[in-house]
Design an enzyme around this catalytic site. Structure first.
Site, PDB file in Angstrom:
ATOM      1  N   ASP A 111      53.251  26.708 -36.467  1.00 34.93           N
ATOM      2  CA  ASP A 111      53.236  28.140 -36.189  1.00 34.93           C
ATOM      3  C   ASP A 111      54.602  28.695 -36.556  1.00 34.93           C
ATOM      4  OD1 ASP A 111      50.623  28.191 -35.131  1.00 34.93           O
ATOM      5  OD2 ASP A 111      51.349  27.581 -33.165  1.00 34.93           O
ATOM      6  N   ASP A 126      45.676  31.605 -37.624  1.00 37.06           N
ATOM      7  CA  ASP A 126      45.415  32.226 -36.317  1.00 37.06           C
ATOM      8  C   ASP A 126      45.072  33.706 -36.465  1.00 37.06           C
ATOM      9  OD1 ASP A 126      46.049  29.800 -35.044  1.00 37.06           O
ATOM     10  OD2 ASP A 126      48.151  30.362 -34.813  1.00 37.06           O
TER      11      ASP A 126
END
Length: 156
Positions: A111, A126
């Site tokens: 991430d 995401d």
């Protein structure tokens, strides 16, 4: 054709950005992108959504496969009618597969996208999943609204 092209584009962008982050940033490093709005901060998430269940992220791989198979089934049956539903489903598939690949290869997801006005650090997959779900719901609501409108006009 547009469905598969969209899903593959999301998958490619997701994987390319994660590779670039892994190559050029150390875990925990931050790079300001847009002052007081956006920064890239590398985070390795071995859990599921928003870091829950750390160490158990691989449990979501069968879910990603199941969601992909169900979307392909619904497409084949003609149950995703609107362009919003088609695009949303493609975004969802591309994002789900992007994160599943990370979990299979690395046992975690990279991430890096951190908006200062939002909680958490996410990645392209995401955001594709979230936006895809919103488009699917919007398409469903629009179809429902249209069918109710048609039913009312037939009554009068």
């Amino acid at each position: 054709m547009m469905f598969f092209l969209t899903a593959l584009t999301v998958l490619a962008i997701d994987q390319a950005t994660k590779i670039a982050v892994r190559l050029h940033m150390k875990v925990g490093n931050s790079v300001p992108v847009w002052d007081e709005v956006l920064q890239f901060t590398r985070y390795e998430n071995s859990g599921i959504a928003r870091g829950m269940l750390q160490g158990y992220g691989r449990l979501s791989v069968p879910i990603a496969v199941f969601v992909t198979v169900m979307i392909l089934y619904y497409r084949k049956k003609g149950l995703l009618n609107s362009s919003a539903q088609q695009i949303g489903a493609a975004l969802l598939v591309g994002g789900a597969l992007g994160n599943a690949i990370d979990r299979l290869l690395y046992n975690q997801v990279t991430d890096f996208i951190a908006f200062t006005f939002m909680d958490g650090i996410l990645n392209v997959a995401d955001y594709a999943i979230q936006f895809g779900i919103l488009l699917i719901i919007a398409g469903m609501l629009r179809e429902e609204w249209r069918s109710r409108k048609q039913a009312r006009s037939k009554e009068h």
